[in-house]
Design a protein around this motif. Structure first.
Motif, PDB file in Angstrom:
ATOM      1  N   SER A  15       0.823  -1.214   0.000  1.00 16.68           N
ATOM      2  CA  SER A  15       0.000   0.000   0.000  1.00 16.68           C
ATOM      3  C   SER A  15       0.849   1.253   0.000  1.00 16.68           C
ATOM      4  O   SER A  15       0.399   2.317  -0.413  1.00 16.68           O
ATOM      5  CB  SER A  15      -0.966  -0.004   1.192  1.00 16.68           C
ATOM      6  OG  SER A  15      -0.243   0.153   2.408  1.00 16.68           O
ATOM      7  N   GLN A  16       2.097   1.115   0.434  1.00 19.21           N
ATOM      8  CA  GLN A  16       2.968   2.286   0.472  1.00 19.21           C
ATOM      9  C   GLN A  16       3.607   2.580  -0.891  1.00 19.21           C
ATOM     10  O   GLN A  16       4.176   3.634  -1.093  1.00 19.21           O
ATOM     11  CB  GLN A  16       4.065   2.091   1.525  1.00 19.21           C
ATOM     12  CG  GLN A  16       3.521   2.085   2.940  1.00 19.21           C
ATOM     13  CD  GLN A  16       4.608   1.788   3.959  1.00 19.21           C
ATOM     14  OE1 GLN A  16       5.781   1.727   3.626  1.00 19.21           O
ATOM     15  NE2 GLN A  16       4.212   1.591   5.208  1.00 19.21           N
ATOM     16  N   VAL A  17       3.522   1.632  -1.825  1.00 20.88           N
ATOM     17  CA  VAL A  17       4.081   1.844  -3.163  1.00 20.88           C
ATOM     18  C   VAL A  17       3.213   2.860  -3.889  1.00 20.88           C
ATOM     19  O   VAL A  17       1.995   2.764  -3.917  1.00 20.88           O
ATOM     20  CB  VAL A  17       4.121   0.516  -3.960  1.00 20.88           C
ATOM     21  CG1 VAL A  17       4.513   0.767  -5.409  1.00 20.88           C
ATOM     22  CG2 VAL A  17       5.075  -0.461  -3.310  1.00 20.88           C
ATOM     23  N   ASN A  18       3.850   3.839  -4.475  1.00 19.14           N
ATOM     24  CA  ASN A  18       3.144   4.887  -5.215  1.00 19.14           C
ATOM     25  C   ASN A  18       2.560   4.280  -6.483  1.00 19.14           C
ATOM     26  O   ASN A  18       3.289   3.819  -7.351  1.00 19.14           O
ATOM     27  CB  ASN A  18       4.136   6.013  -5.537  1.00 19.14           C
ATOM     28  CG  ASN A  18       3.501   7.170  -6.260  1.00 19.14           C
ATOM     29  OD1 ASN A  18       2.552   6.991  -7.012  1.00 19.14           O
ATOM     30  ND2 ASN A  18       4.042   8.339  -6.033  1.00 19.14           N
ATOM     31  N   THR A  19       1.262   4.236  -6.588  1.00 13.69           N
ATOM     32  CA  THR A  19       0.619   3.606  -7.738  1.00 13.69           C
ATOM     33  C   THR A  19       0.946   4.326  -9.041  1.00 13.69           C
ATOM     34  O   THR A  19       1.035   3.708 -10.092  1.00 13.69           O
ATOM     35  CB  THR A  19      -0.910   3.523  -7.544  1.00 13.69           C
ATOM     36  OG1 THR A  19      -1.411   4.829  -7.296  1.00 13.69           O
ATOM     37  CG2 THR A  19      -1.263   2.589  -6.409  1.00 13.69           C
ATOM     38  N   GLU A  20       1.151   5.633  -8.982  1.00 15.68           N
ATOM     39  CA  GLU A  20       1.500   6.386 -10.193  1.00 15.68           C
ATOM     40  C   GLU A  20       2.881   5.976 -10.698  1.00 15.68           C
ATOM     41  O   GLU A  20       3.088   5.787 -11.898  1.00 15.68           O
ATOM     42  CB  GLU A  20       1.458   7.897  -9.903  1.00 15.68           C
ATOM     43  CG  GLU A  20       1.482   8.754 -11.146  1.00 15.68           C
ATOM     44  CD  GLU A  20       0.265   8.509 -12.043  1.00 15.68           C
ATOM     45  OE1 GLU A  20       0.464   8.558 -13.278  1.00 15.68           O
ATOM     46  OE2 GLU A  20      -0.845   8.256 -11.550  1.00 15.68           O
ATOM     47  N   THR A  21       3.832   5.786  -9.809  1.00 15.89           N
ATOM     48  CA  THR A  21       5.183   5.351 -10.177  1.00 15.89           C
ATOM     49  C   THR A  21       5.132   3.952 -10.768  1.00 15.89           C
ATOM     50  O   THR A  21       5.804   3.656 -11.758  1.00 15.89           O
ATOM     51  CB  THR A  21       6.117   5.375  -8.949  1.00 15.89           C
ATOM     52  OG1 THR A  21       6.111   6.687  -8.394  1.00 15.89           O
ATOM     53  CG2 THR A  21       7.537   5.000  -9.319  1.00 15.89           C
ATOM     54  N   ALA A  22       4.323   3.083 -10.172  1.00 12.30           N
ATOM     55  CA  ALA A  22       4.189   1.726 -10.692  1.00 12.30           C
ATOM     56  C   ALA A  22       3.592   1.739 -12.091  1.00 12.30           C
ATOM     57  O   ALA A  22       4.022   0.973 -12.963  1.00 12.30           O
ATOM     58  CB  ALA A  22       3.326   0.889  -9.752  1.00 12.30           C
ATOM     59  N   LYS A  23       2.628   2.607 -12.344  1.00 10.04           N
ATOM     60  CA  LYS A  23       2.048   2.731 -13.674  1.00 10.04           C
ATOM     61  C   LYS A  23       3.105   3.216 -14.669  1.00 10.04           C
ATOM     62  O   LYS A  23       3.179   2.727 -15.796  1.00 10.04           O
ATOM     63  CB  LYS A  23       0.859   3.697 -13.672  1.00 10.04           C
ATOM     64  CG  LYS A  23      -0.385   3.143 -13.039  1.00 10.04           C
ATOM     65  CD  LYS A  23      -1.499   4.169 -13.098  1.00 10.04           C
ATOM     66  CE  LYS A  23      -2.729   3.704 -12.339  1.00 10.04           C
ATOM     67  NZ  LYS A  23      -3.777   4.726 -12.325  1.00 10.04           N
TER      68      LYS A  23
END
Length: 184
Positions: A15-23
């Motif tokens: 949950s701490q992973v930035n979803t925008e960065t992952a995208k």
């Protein structure tokens, strides 16, 4: 309960992973795959073009020029000329036979002799000695004979152009013609 704590820790980390960065990362990985696919397609296309060029220059055009009795032709500011091509590489299993034939027919000047010796550390002075001295000193040189590929190719070409007999199979030779072009 320890198993559930591990799950909670992993869920917390995810949950701490930035979803925008992952995208962004996923998009870059997909883009990399697309570029790799495009490179593979381009390399395949270049191979096909090279095969087409080879067929045109070594088969189709020379055959038609032969049929027409032409050695040279100017087309659209380009000169097309038939040129003899020769490839030669003595098969390993025929080396002794080819060398013997060359020696018997006084062409042994194209055969090279390599003498290879391995020396241990501290034998620099010994390495500078003449080969006859080597056996006296306990070093066993290995001798090898060979013909440089360009020398063989040139020799085969010279014999063919002079109309002399040659066993093409023994010398691993291929002879053909090629159409070459250049701008006028």
């Amino acid at each position: 309960m320890e198993i559930f704590e591990d799950y909670y820790d992993e869920a917390d980390a995810v949950s701490q992973v930035n979803t925008e960065t992952a995208k962004n990362l996923s998009g870059l990985v997909r883009n990399l795959r697309k570029v790799e696919d495009q490179i593979e397609d381009a390399e395949q296309h270049v191979k096909e073009l090279k095969r087409a060029k080879q067929k045109l220059s070594t088969e189709t055009i020379p055959a038609l020029m032969d049929e027409m009795g032409l050695e040279r032709l100017d087309v659209d500011g380009m000169t097309v000329q038939r040129k003899l091509i020769v490839h030669a590489s003595i098969p390993k299993d025929r080396t002794d036979e080819a060398h013997a034939w060359l020696r018997e027919n006084k062409y042994d000047d194209i055969i090279k002799n390599d003498v290879v010796c391995s020396f241990s550390m501290g034998q620099d002075n010994l390495a500078k000695s003449i080969i006859a001295d080597l056996e006296d000193r306990g070093v066993n040189p290995q001798a090898k004979t060979h013909i440089h590929p360009m020398t063989l190719k040139s020799w085969v070409k010279d014999r063919i152009e002079a109309g002399k007999d040659i066993d093409l199979e023994m010398f691993g030779a291929f002879v053909g013609t090629k159409a070459t072009t250049r701008k006028v």
